[in-house]
Motif scaffolding. Structure first.
Motif, mmCIF file in Angstrom:
data_model
loop_
_atom_site.group_PDB
_atom_site.id
_atom_site.type_symbol
_atom_site.label_atom_id
_atom_site.label_comp_id
_atom_site.label_asym_id
_atom_site.label_seq_id
_atom_site.Cartn_x
_atom_site.Cartn_y
_atom_site.Cartn_z
ATOM 1 N N LEU A 24 0.836 -1.190 0.000
ATOM 2 C CA LEU A 24 0.000 0.000 0.000
ATOM 3 C C LEU A 24 0.879 1.251 0.000
ATOM 4 C CD1 LEU A 24 -2.571 -1.223 2.667
ATOM 5 C CD2 LEU A 24 -2.924 -1.088 0.189
ATOM 6 N N PRO A 25 0.415 2.340 -0.614
ATOM 7 C CA PRO A 25 1.242 3.544 -0.730
ATOM 8 C C PRO A 25 1.369 4.276 0.600
ATOM 9 C CG PRO A 25 -0.951 3.965 -1.593
ATOM 10 C CD PRO A 25 -0.899 2.494 -1.277
ATOM 11 N N MET A 26 2.503 4.965 0.752
ATOM 12 C CA MET A 26 2.740 5.807 1.913
ATOM 13 C C MET A 26 3.238 7.158 1.441
ATOM 14 S SD MET A 26 4.548 3.498 4.845
ATOM 15 C CE MET A 26 4.559 4.968 5.883
ATOM 16 N N PRO B 147 -4.627 5.797 7.448
ATOM 17 C CA PRO B 147 -5.986 6.286 7.287
ATOM 18 C C PRO B 147 -6.073 7.206 6.073
ATOM 19 C CG PRO B 147 -4.911 7.464 9.059
ATOM 20 C CD PRO B 147 -3.944 6.403 8.602
ATOM 21 N N GLY B 148 -7.262 7.357 5.543
ATOM 22 C CA GLY B 148 -7.456 8.301 4.449
ATOM 23 C C GLY B 148 -7.930 7.640 3.172
ATOM 24 N N PRO B 149 -8.493 8.445 2.266
ATOM 25 C CA PRO B 149 -9.098 7.888 1.041
ATOM 26 C C PRO B 149 -8.102 7.262 0.080
ATOM 27 C CG PRO B 149 -9.162 10.305 1.040
ATOM 28 C CD PRO B 149 -8.738 9.885 2.408
ATOM 29 N N ALA B 150 -6.888 7.802 -0.025
ATOM 30 C CA ALA B 150 -5.941 7.235 -0.981
ATOM 31 C C ALA B 150 -5.572 5.799 -0.611
ATOM 32 C CB ALA B 150 -4.690 8.109 -1.055
ATOM 33 N N ASN B 151 -5.302 5.572 0.671
ATOM 34 C CA ASN B 151 -4.976 4.213 1.115
ATOM 35 C C ASN B 151 -6.170 3.282 0.945
ATOM 36 O OD1 ASN B 151 -3.093 2.327 2.816
ATOM 37 N ND2 ASN B 151 -5.092 2.220 3.825
ATOM 38 N N HIS C 64 1.263 2.777 15.291
ATOM 39 C CA HIS C 64 1.650 3.842 14.381
ATOM 40 C C HIS C 64 0.644 3.873 13.229
ATOM 41 C CE1 HIS C 64 6.145 4.181 15.731
ATOM 42 N NE2 HIS C 64 5.321 4.896 16.477
ATOM 43 N N PRO C 65 0.327 5.054 12.725
ATOM 44 C CA PRO C 65 -0.812 5.191 11.798
ATOM 45 C C PRO C 65 -0.684 4.426 10.502
ATOM 46 C CG PRO C 65 0.393 7.271 12.021
ATOM 47 C CD PRO C 65 0.873 6.370 13.108
ATOM 48 N N ASP C 66 0.533 4.190 10.010
ATOM 49 C CA ASP C 66 0.638 3.421 8.777
ATOM 50 C C ASP C 66 0.329 1.945 8.987
ATOM 51 O OD1 ASP C 66 3.095 3.727 10.265
ATOM 52 O OD2 ASP C 66 4.158 2.658 8.678
ATOM 53 N N HIS C 67 0.085 1.543 10.214
ATOM 54 C CA HIS C 67 -0.254 0.157 10.525
ATOM 55 C C HIS C 67 -1.707 -0.004 10.977
ATOM 56 C CE1 HIS C 67 4.022 -1.007 10.246
ATOM 57 N NE2 HIS C 67 4.183 0.255 10.598
ATOM 58 N N PHE C 68 -2.259 0.994 11.658
ATOM 59 C CA PHE C 68 -3.645 0.856 12.146
ATOM 60 C C PHE C 68 -4.667 1.621 11.325
ATOM 61 C CE2 PHE C 68 -2.285 4.507 15.003
ATOM 62 C CZ PHE C 68 -3.190 5.460 14.531
ATOM 63 N N GLY C 69 -4.240 2.380 10.303
ATOM 64 C CA GLY C 69 -5.091 3.367 9.660
ATOM 65 C C GLY C 69 -6.466 2.901 9.225
ATOM 66 N N ALA C 70 -6.576 1.809 8.492
ATOM 67 C CA ALA C 70 -7.862 1.362 7.960
ATOM 68 C C ALA C 70 -8.612 0.431 8.897
ATOM 69 C CB ALA C 70 -7.653 0.670 6.612
ATOM 70 N N ALA C 71 -8.032 0.105 10.053
ATOM 71 C CA ALA C 71 -8.656 -0.876 10.946
ATOM 72 C C ALA C 71 -10.018 -0.416 11.446
ATOM 73 C CB ALA C 71 -7.728 -1.167 12.128
ATOM 74 N N GLY D 294 -15.237 9.924 11.012
ATOM 75 C CA GLY D 294 -16.037 9.438 9.914
ATOM 76 C C GLY D 294 -15.475 8.172 9.304
ATOM 77 N N ARG D 295 -15.629 8.055 8.008
ATOM 78 C CA ARG D 295 -15.218 6.839 7.336
ATOM 79 C C ARG D 295 -13.694 6.748 7.234
ATOM 80 N NH1 ARG D 295 -18.058 7.135 1.728
ATOM 81 N NH2 ARG D 295 -17.642 4.892 1.611
ATOM 82 N N TRP D 296 -13.052 7.856 6.874
ATOM 83 C CA TRP D 296 -11.635 7.782 6.558
ATOM 84 C C TRP D 296 -10.760 7.664 7.798
ATOM 85 C CZ3 TRP D 296 -12.277 6.535 1.946
ATOM 86 C CH2 TRP D 296 -13.131 7.206 1.080
ATOM 87 N N PHE D 297 -11.175 8.287 8.895
ATOM 88 C CA PHE D 297 -10.355 8.308 10.098
ATOM 89 C C PHE D 297 -11.083 7.684 11.283
ATOM 90 C CE2 PHE D 297 -8.333 11.320 7.355
ATOM 91 C CZ PHE D 297 -6.992 11.246 7.673
#
Length: 362
Positions: free
Chosen positions: A28-30, A57-61, A88-95, A181-184
């Motif tokens: 996934l992109p960072m 987190p966020g729409p791009a990911n 760290h956010p790059d690991h939990f973002g979409a959870a 919301g949805r993204w965060f």
């Protein structure tokens, strides 16, 4: 002269890669400096799939994650569990969104906490000076009674914190306050694991290994049947994870050394699966490399003390890191190393009237 690109810095490869039976990888992109992707591992089973570290987190990911799952033929509603290796956010973002929209469990170590006060430290790989690879009663505890001084407070050593980009800052503020919301969506864990717990993933049992150091809640997963070690950020193939001085741990570097020895002690590890970069086969060899790097940093601090004498973290930081890396993150790691030397009795510390700590080797 440009620096060679490390494999952890490469952009996502755009592929679904099978690494072992029922274990696949999606990159996934960072957007963080020093890292170009995060490895999300897809662990298939009869119920659907579990995901390890589903990115920022966020729409791009989210868009990239949905595209990757479609290619892997895993509908998002079939994702039953999200395993988060650390806070760290790059690991939990979409959870959080997976739990909110699809009811997926969120599995973390029991010490997992959202590091809102240290999310301002990005994951950039610091460039050390080498091309390879605190004593008086006033400051018996020199870090304000604990290193966690809050997002708006000063650093424990008297420096400035890293300033997040405003868009990211607003997103994490929303997540912190439950308005993401949805993204965060806030990733509240539904299941906590302890060290040595067994977890059924990819049609077999994995062993949870608590590996504090990079964070206090870091979790690795060992598959004794397949010989896989899911390493998160604990062991990376060509860079060393950041060891932050802003933590509730007394000596995070000591914790990190102990955790490295722990994962290296497991028999039968055939492949390490890192959160960034490519799989690697010699886990114990890579552990030795990382320990050697940090011991070299400690030796360089000892050598620098002859020139610096009593000096603040910022001065010692300039001995450890190249100028392009100077700043809050390099100061934080230098502080962690100096504190380690203080706890083992080599260094004393005093506080100046302006609240800046100064270190001196005994």
């Amino acid at each position: 002269m440009s620096r060679p690109t490390r494999e952890e810095q490469m952009p996502p490869d755009g592929k679904i890669t099978e690494l072992a039976p029922d274990v696949r990888r999606l990159q996934l992109p960072m957007s963080m400096p020093g890292l170009g992707h995060v490895n999300c591992y897809i662990l298939d089973d009869d119920r659907g799939a579990a995901l390890v570290d589903p990115g920022l987190p966020g729409p791009a990911n989210w868009k990239a994650l949905m595209a990757g799952l479609a290619e892997a033929e895993v509908p998002p509603e079939r994702v039953h569990s999200i395993i988060v290796t650390h806070s760290h956010p790059d690991h939990f973002g979409a959870a959080g969104r997976f739990h909110r929209e699809y009811g997926a469990d969120v599995v973390t170590h029991r010490h997992f906490r959202l590091w809102w006060d240290t999310a301002d430290e990005d994951e950039e790989a610091l460039e050390p000076v080498s091309s390879d690879g605190e004593n008086n009663e006033l400051v018996a505890d020199p870090v304000y009674g604990g290193r966690d001084t809050g997002p708006g407070g000063p650093t424990p050593w008297g420096g400035q914190r890293y300033k997040m980009p405003i868009r990211a800052k607003l997103g994490y503020w929303a997540m912190r306050n439950g308005w993401g919301g949805r993204w965060f969506a806030t990733p509240h864990p539904t299941h906590h694991v302890e060290d040595a717990d067994r977890i059924k993933l990819a049609r077999r049992e994995f062993v949870a290994i608590h590996t504090p150091g990079h964070t206090i809640d870091h979790l690795c997963l060992f598959d004794p049947e397949g010989g896989l070690m899911i390493c998160g950020d604990h062991v990376l193939p060509t860079i060393t994870p950041h060891i932050s001085g802003i933590t509730t741990a007394r000596d995070p570097l000591k914790d990190f050394f102990s955790s490295l020895d722990r994962v290296a002690s497991f028999d039968g590890v055939k492949m390490g699966l890192p959160a960034h970069g490519q799989p690697f086969t010699d886990l114990s060899g890579r552990v030795d490399d990382i320990k050697r790097h940090h011991n070299e940093r400690l030796d360089l601090l000892r050598t620098s003390s002859d020139r610096l004498g009593r000096a603040p973290v910022q001065d010692y930081m300039k001995q450890l890191f190249k100028e392009r890396s100077w700043g809050p993150m390099a100061e934080s790691e230098t502080f962690a190393h100096l504190e380690h030397l203080r706890y083992i009795g080599e260094v004393s510390v005093s506080r100046r009237p302006d609240d800046v700590l100064e270190y001196e080797f005994d």
